[in-house]
Scaffold this motif. Structure first.
Motif, PDB file in Angstrom:
ATOM      1  N   GLY A  50       0.824  -1.207   0.000  1.00 38.70           N
ATOM      2  CA  GLY A  50       0.000   0.000   0.000  1.00 38.70           C
ATOM      3  C   GLY A  50       0.854   1.251   0.000  1.00 38.70           C
ATOM      4  N   TRP A  51       0.201   2.401   0.207  1.00 38.44           N
ATOM      5  CA  TRP A  51       0.895   3.693   0.166  1.00 38.44           C
ATOM      6  C   TRP A  51       0.169   4.667   1.095  1.00 38.44           C
ATOM      7  CZ3 TRP A  51       5.046   4.370  -3.349  1.00 38.44           C
ATOM      8  CH2 TRP A  51       5.632   5.635  -3.312  1.00 38.44           C
ATOM      9  N   PRO A  52       0.919   5.427   1.907  1.00 39.82           N
ATOM     10  CA  PRO A  52       0.273   6.376   2.834  1.00 39.82           C
ATOM     11  C   PRO A  52      -0.202   7.647   2.134  1.00 39.82           C
ATOM     12  CG  PRO A  52       2.655   6.514   3.045  1.00 39.82           C
ATOM     13  CD  PRO A  52       2.385   5.382   2.093  1.00 39.82           C
ATOM     14  N   SER A  53      -1.330   8.147   2.579  1.00 41.94           N
ATOM     15  CA  SER A  53      -1.888   9.371   2.001  1.00 41.94           C
ATOM     16  C   SER A  53      -1.410  10.628   2.736  1.00 41.94           C
ATOM     17  CB  SER A  53      -3.421   9.313   2.039  1.00 41.94           C
ATOM     18  OG  SER A  53      -3.875   9.209   3.389  1.00 41.94           O
ATOM     19  N   LYS A  54      -0.695  10.447   3.840  1.00 41.34           N
ATOM     20  CA  LYS A  54      -0.217  11.572   4.634  1.00 41.34           C
ATOM     21  C   LYS A  54       0.993  11.126   5.440  1.00 41.34           C
ATOM     22  CE  LYS A  54      -1.932  14.998   7.989  1.00 41.34           C
ATOM     23  NZ  LYS A  54      -3.097  15.385   8.843  1.00 41.34           N
ATOM     24  N   GLY A  55       1.924  12.038   5.678  1.00 42.21           N
ATOM     25  CA  GLY A  55       3.111  11.683   6.442  1.00 42.21           C
ATOM     26  C   GLY A  55       3.687  12.858   7.175  1.00 42.21           C
ATOM     27  N   ASP A  56       4.816  12.624   7.865  1.00 44.53           N
ATOM     28  CA  ASP A  56       5.532  13.700   8.540  1.00 44.53           C
ATOM     29  C   ASP A  56       6.146  14.636   7.502  1.00 44.53           C
ATOM     30  OD1 ASP A  56       5.040  12.759  11.140  1.00 44.53           O
ATOM     31  OD2 ASP A  56       6.696  11.331  10.993  1.00 44.53           O
ATOM     32  N   GLU A  57       6.710  15.730   7.977  1.00 42.32           N
ATOM     33  CA  GLU A  57       7.287  16.738   7.085  1.00 42.32           C
ATOM     34  C   GLU A  57       8.365  16.151   6.188  1.00 42.32           C
ATOM     35  OE1 GLU A  57       9.589  21.063   7.411  1.00 42.32           O
ATOM     36  OE2 GLU A  57       8.689  20.131   9.182  1.00 42.32           O
ATOM     37  N   LYS A  58       9.139  15.207   6.696  1.00 46.26           N
ATOM     38  CA  LYS A  58      10.224  14.611   5.921  1.00 46.26           C
ATOM     39  C   LYS A  58       9.740  13.463   5.014  1.00 46.26           C
ATOM     40  CE  LYS A  58      13.867  15.769   9.233  1.00 46.26           C
ATOM     41  NZ  LYS A  58      14.957  15.239  10.110  1.00 46.26           N
ATOM     42  N   GLU A  59       8.507  13.008   5.202  1.00 48.64           N
ATOM     43  CA  GLU A  59       7.971  11.920   4.365  1.00 48.64           C
ATOM     44  C   GLU A  59       7.296  12.532   3.138  1.00 48.64           C
ATOM     45  OE1 GLU A  59       6.816   8.308   7.248  1.00 48.64           O
ATOM     46  OE2 GLU A  59       5.693  10.122   7.705  1.00 48.64           O
ATOM     47  N   THR A  60       8.113  13.064   2.250  1.00 45.95           N
ATOM     48  CA  THR A  60       7.599  13.850   1.125  1.00 45.95           C
ATOM     49  C   THR A  60       6.777  13.035   0.137  1.00 45.95           C
ATOM     50  OG1 THR A  60       9.699  13.497  -0.043  1.00 45.95           O
ATOM     51  CG2 THR A  60       9.481  15.518   1.267  1.00 45.95           C
ATOM     52  N   GLY A  61       6.992  11.731   0.076  1.00 46.30           N
ATOM     53  CA  GLY A  61       6.238  10.899  -0.878  1.00 46.30           C
ATOM     54  C   GLY A  61       4.875  10.492  -0.385  1.00 46.30           C
ATOM     55  N   ALA A  62       4.594  10.756   0.894  1.00 47.83           N
ATOM     56  CA  ALA A  62       3.305  10.364   1.469  1.00 47.83           C
ATOM     57  C   ALA A  62       2.266  11.427   1.156  1.00 47.83           C
ATOM     58  CB  ALA A  62       3.431  10.168   2.981  1.00 47.83           C
ATOM     59  N   SER A  63       1.397  11.148   0.184  1.00 48.43           N
ATOM     60  CA  SER A  63       0.361  12.104  -0.206  1.00 48.43           C
ATOM     61  C   SER A  63      -0.833  11.357  -0.769  1.00 48.43           C
ATOM     62  CB  SER A  63       0.894  13.084  -1.262  1.00 48.43           C
ATOM     63  OG  SER A  63       1.103  12.411  -2.501  1.00 48.43           O
ATOM     64  N   ALA A  64      -1.977  12.019  -0.776  1.00 49.02           N
ATOM     65  CA  ALA A  64      -3.190  11.391  -1.302  1.00 49.02           C
ATOM     66  C   ALA A  64      -3.049  11.102  -2.795  1.00 49.02           C
ATOM     67  CB  ALA A  64      -4.402  12.276  -1.040  1.00 49.02           C
ATOM     68  N   ASP A  65      -2.380  11.994  -3.525  1.00 46.79           N
ATOM     69  CA  ASP A  65      -2.188  11.774  -4.958  1.00 46.79           C
ATOM     70  C   ASP A  65      -1.356  10.522  -5.215  1.00 46.79           C
ATOM     71  OD1 ASP A  65      -3.688  13.892  -5.894  1.00 46.79           O
ATOM     72  OD2 ASP A  65      -2.009  15.293  -5.891  1.00 46.79           O
ATOM     73  N   ASN A  66      -0.248  10.372  -4.477  1.00 46.02           N
ATOM     74  CA  ASN A  66       0.602   9.201  -4.669  1.00 46.02           C
ATOM     75  C   ASN A  66      -0.082   7.920  -4.205  1.00 46.02           C
ATOM     76  OD1 ASN A  66       2.677  10.639  -5.814  1.00 46.02           O
ATOM     77  ND2 ASN A  66       3.910  10.765  -3.948  1.00 46.02           N
ATOM     78  N   ALA A  67      -0.840   8.008  -3.105  1.00 46.72           N
ATOM     79  CA  ALA A  67      -1.558   6.831  -2.607  1.00 46.72           C
ATOM     80  C   ALA A  67      -2.603   6.370  -3.615  1.00 46.72           C
ATOM     81  CB  ALA A  67      -2.218   7.138  -1.266  1.00 46.72           C
ATOM     82  N   ALA A  68      -3.330   7.326  -4.195  1.00 49.38           N
ATOM     83  CA  ALA A  68      -4.345   6.982  -5.188  1.00 49.38           C
ATOM     84  C   ALA A  68      -3.706   6.413  -6.446  1.00 49.38           C
ATOM     85  CB  ALA A  68      -5.180   8.209  -5.534  1.00 49.38           C
TER      86      ALA A  68
END
Length: 265
Positions: A50-68
């Motif tokens: 899977g993929w996270p839709s939200k993350g800490d400030e340093k987790e730049t790849g964690a976003s709703a767009d990337n998760a979708a």
């Protein structure tokens, strides 16, 4: 990871196969290792991806767009019914992590944001989960539609992941059916059909001559009905829609003429 967009892929210098995602490369690496140990007949299931839709400030790849994009492309990939470059006739059996965000889970922000839904049952983002939806488009996993919802109550509890597809036990939240994998070949389909209608105890009366599901009179249609009958009678349990690679799970109701496939017994 699974591809977040189009790419030309990477060619394996040893076998010449082209890989367009780390997801497939990792699976085939395990297949290759098992073959080296003479265990190349072992079935594989991907129990969590899977993929996270939200993350800490340093987790730049964690976003709703990337998760979708990741989960949408994953669903699209699984619903093709085909396998990896090394084993194209082995349908992928995959558990998607996760159905709900786990808002009480410790650790970084990303650990609490892998779900398709908030604990309040509101969508985090939209992706298509059926073959019918993919064909309808245009949201086929390449782009996301982020859903704006309020932050859920912290009193909600974590929820386990659902199943995306393949020959594994699926989420009870959706109806699923078992159909023939025509890529398995006529000989394998016939052998699996004989087993399902014989020792397997499937109800194959509807596909007999003159019965309601005899038409279309094709091996794939008859095998699909028999496989699904067996699968439903076995309560859609793990491994009951496989038949040595001759079948796989779908979330769209199969249509063969006027024949209606059962969803349970």
């Amino acid at each position: 990871m699974l591809c977040l967009g189009d790419n030309k892929g990477v060619t394996d210098p040893n076998n010449g196969l082209v890989y367009k995602s780390l997801f497939e490369a990792q699976i085939d690496a395990v297949y290759a290792a098992m073959k080296a140990l003479n265990f190349d007949d072992v079935k594989m299931e991907i129990t969590e991806t899977g993929w996270p839709s939200k993350g800490d400030e340093k987790e730049t790849g964690a976003s709703a767009d990337n998760a979708a994009a990741y989960n949408g492309n994953l669903v699209k990939r699984v619903l093709t019914g085909s396998g990896t470059p090394l084993k194209p006739d082995e349908p992928l059996n995959v558990y998607l992590f996760a159905l709900f965000n786990e808002n009480q889970k410790p650790g970084p922000v990303s650990e609490r944001n892998y779900g398709l839904f908030y604990p309040s049952k509101e969508k985090v983002y939209d992706i298509t989960l059926t073959r019918e939806g993919l064909e309808a488009g245009p949201n086929n996993g390449s782009k996301s539609q982020v859903v704006k919802t309020p932050v859920p109550s912290p009193s909600s509890t974590p929820t386990p992941a659902p199943v995306v597809g393949g020959g594994v036990e699926e989420s009870k939240m959706v109806n699923t059916w078992c159909v023939a994998n025509e890529k398995a070949g006529a000989e394998q389909l016939q052998a699996a059909l004989d087993y399902a209608c014989g020792e397997g105890g499937a109800d194959c009366r509807p596909i007999q001559q003159g019965a309601t599901c005899h038409n279309p009179d094709t091996l794939a249609a008859h095998a699909s009905y028999a496989f699904n009958s067996y699968y439903q009678k076995k309560a859609r349990g793990t491994g009951t829609c496989d038949f040595k690679g001759a079948a796989y799970v779908v979330t769209q109701h199969p249509k063969y003429g006027s024949c209606k496939f059962p969803t349970g017994y």
